[in-house]
Design an enzyme around this catalytic site. Structure first.
Site, short mmCIF file in Angstrom:
data_model
loop_
_atom_site.label_atom_id
_atom_site.label_comp_id
_atom_site.label_asym_id
_atom_site.label_seq_id
_atom_site.Cartn_x
_atom_site.Cartn_y
_atom_site.Cartn_z
CB THR A 68 21.13 33.10 3.91
OG1 THR A 68 21.74 33.28 2.89
CG2 THR A 68 21.16 31.96 4.65
CD GLU A 122 29.40 35.53 -3.31
OE1 GLU A 122 29.49 34.85 -3.97
OE2 GLU A 122 30.05 35.77 -1.71
#
Ligand SMILES: Cc1cc2nc3c(=O)[nH]c(=O)nc-3n(C[C@H](O)[C@H](O)[C@H](O)COP(=O)(O)OP(=O)(O)OC[C@H]3O[C@@H](n4cnc5c(N)ncnc54)[C@H](O)[C@@H]3O)c2cc1C
Length: 394
Positions: A138, A375
Site C-alpha cells: 500500500t 487485505e
C-alpha cells in the site's frame, strides 16, 4: 465437508487457549491502554521465541532431515483457521504483532530462489531473538487499486535502486527485511510490478512513522520511504530470472487471496469475544430474561456461526486443493461485517457502560473496523465475487 481435527491438533488449540488467557489478553489490553505497539524488547516476545513461535514454515536447506525441523508437524488450512480464531479471540492485534516471517512468507516460499529462502527465511528456522518481516504494497495513493503503485525499481549495474513511499505496513520498522512491491515502469500497470527484499539498515530506507490507529494498537502500522535505496540485484524476489517474468502482481495478489479466510477467522475470534463478554455482562446484571437482551444475544451467536461456517468452508476447499476464490472473498466480506455488527450489538447491550470507553467490548468494537479494510476492503471483495459469480466485467 469435515471440519474435524485430531487429538494432536486439539491439544495445540488448548495450548493456544491457555497462552491467550494467561498472556495475550493482558498484553493486548496493556497496549490499548498505553496507545502504542508492544515494544520490541517486551518480555512477551521473548516468551514467544522460547515457546518456539515465530518460526518459518520453510523446512530448511536441501539435505536437512525432516526430523531436524522444529516447530511441530505441518498444519492444514482448517486447523490454521481455528488457531487464528482462537488467538484473535484473546487479541487480534497481538496476534499480528507476534514475531515471524508472517505475510511475505508465502510469497518467498512460492517464488523465492533456494538462495533467497536460505538468506531470508533461514534466520527464522530457529530464531535466536524475536524477528519480523513485512510486506509493503500500500502507498498513500494506491490502496484498493494496487496496480497503481508508484514506487519504482531501476536497474543500475549489479543493483536495483528503489524510490517511493509506503504506508500502513504491519511491523515495518522492526522487520529484519521488508518485501517491497515496486514497478519497473509505472506506465505499464500491473505487469511491470516486482517484489524486492530490502534489508533493515539499507541506506535510503527510512522515515519510519508509526501511524495512529483507532484499534489493534498492539502492532505497528508504519509508513516509510525509499530514497535511492540500493539493493543487490539478487534481492529481486525469484532472482534475476524474474526480471522478464510478468507474474509479480499476480504473486502479490495470491498473498492477499490466501490471507482472506485468515481475516475472516480474525473477525470471528473478535466477535466471539464480544459475545462472551456480552453474555457475562447480561448475567452479572441479571438481564437475561429481557427480550431486547435475548434478541441481541441470539443475533450475535447466529451471525457468528454463519461467518465461521463460511470461513471454514474456504479453508476446507483449500485443503482439498480446490478453487476457493469466491469462498475466500465471501468469508472475508461476511465475517468482517459480522464482527462489526456483533461488537455494535454488544455496545448497545452495554449502554452507558460501553460509552465510558473502558469495557473490553468497546475495544473489540474499535478492533473490528480494520477487518473490513485490510487485505481488500468489503467493497473490493464484492467486486471480486460479482466478477466470479455472475461474470460482471471489471
Ligand atoms: C490496520 C491496517 C493494517 C494494514 N496493513 C497493511 C500491510 O501490512 N501491508 C500493506 O501493504 N497494506 C496494509 N494496509 C493497507 C490496506 O491494505 C489498505 O488500507 C486497503 O487496501 C484500502 O486502501 P485505501 O486505504 O487506500 O482505501 P481506498 O482504496 O482509497 O478506498 C477508499 C474507499 O473506497 C472504496 N473503493 C475503492 N475502490 C473501489 C471500487 N473499485 N469499487 C467500490 N469501492 C471501492 C473502498 O472499499 C474504501 O471504502 C493496512 C491497513 C490498515 C487499516
Amino acid at each position: 465437508m469435515d471440519f474435524g481435527i485430531d487429538a494432536a491438533m486439539r491439544e495445540r488449540l488448548e495450548e493456544a487457549r491457555h497462552i491467550g488467557r494467561t498472556e495475550v489478553r493482558q498484553v493486548g489490553l496493556e497496549a490499548d491502554r498505553l496507545g502504542r505497539p508492544i515494544p520490541v524488547d517486551h518480555p512477551y516476545f521473548k516468551d514467544c521465541v522460547a515457546r518456539g513461535e515465530g518460526r518459518t514454515r520453510w523446512s530448511g536447506p536441501k539435505g536437512r532431515k525432516p526430523e531436524d525441523r522444529k516447530g511441530g508437524p505441518p498444519m492444514n488450512a482448517v486447523i490454521i483457521l481455528l488457531l487464528t480464531e482462537e488467538y484473535s479471540y484473546w487479541d487480534r492485534g497481538v496476534m499480528v504483532a507476534n514475531p515471524g516471517p508472517n505475510l511475505p512468507e508465502g510469497n518467498v516460499l512460492a517464488m523465492g530462489t533456494e538462495e533467497q529462502k536460505e538468506r531470508f527465511l533461514g534466520p527464522f528456522l530457529e530464531p535466536d531473538r524475536p524477528r519480523w518481516a513485512c510486506f509493503g504494497m500500500t502507498e498513500p495513493g494506491a490502496g484498493s487499486d494496487a496496480a497503481a503503485i508508484k514506487t519504482t525499481a531501476r536497474k543500475d549495474g549489479k543493483h536495483w535502486i528503489l524510490n517511493g513511499a509506503k504506508c500502513f505496513i504491519g511491523n515495518a520498522s522492526r522487520s529484519d527485511w521488508l518485501l517491497v512491491q515496486a514497478t519497473l515502469d509505472p506506465s505499464k500497470g500491473r505487469e511491470a510490478q516486482r517484489a524486492f527484499f530490502v534489508e533493515r539498515g539499507t541506506p535510503g530506507l527510512g522515515g519510519f512513522k508509526i501511524e495512529k490507529k483507532m484499534g489493534l494498537k498492539a502492532y505497528e502500522s508504519t509508513s516509510f520511504t525509499l530514497q535511492d535505496c540500493r539493493v543487490r540485484a539478487d534481492n529481486l524476489l525469484g532472482g534475476e530470472a524474474r526480471y522478464e517474468h510478468k507474474a509479480g502482481f499476480k504473486t502479490a495478489m495470491r498473498t492477499f487471496n490466501a490471507g482472506r479466510p485468515i481475516i475472516a477467522a480474525n473477525s470471528v475470534g473478535i466477535g466471539r469475544a464480544a459475545l462472551d463478554e456480552a453474555l457475562a455482562f447480561a448475567r452479572e446484571h441479571d438481564l437475561l430474561d429481557r427480550a431486547r437482551v435475548r434478541d441481541r444475544i441470539e443475533a450475535m451467536a447466529r451471525k457468528l456461526r454463519m461467518a465461521r461456517l463460511l470461513c471454514l468452508r474456504a479453508g476446507w476447499l483449500a485443503d482439498q486443493q480446490r478453487p476457493n476464490i469466491v469462498e475466500a472473498s465471501m468469508s472475508k466480506a461476511v465475517a468482517a461485517t459480522v464482527a462489526q455488527d456483533v461488537t455494535a450489538l454488544g455496545m448497545e447491550l452495554l449502554g452507558t457502560v460501553g460509552a465510558r470507553g473502558d469495557h473490553l467490548i468497546e475495544k473489540l468494537y474499535r478492533d473490528a473496523k480494520a477487518m473490513d479494510i485490510v487485505e481488500g476492503t468489503g467493497q473490493i471483495q464484492r467486486v471480486i465475487m460479482a466478477r466470479q459469480l455472475v461474470q460482471l466485467p471489471r
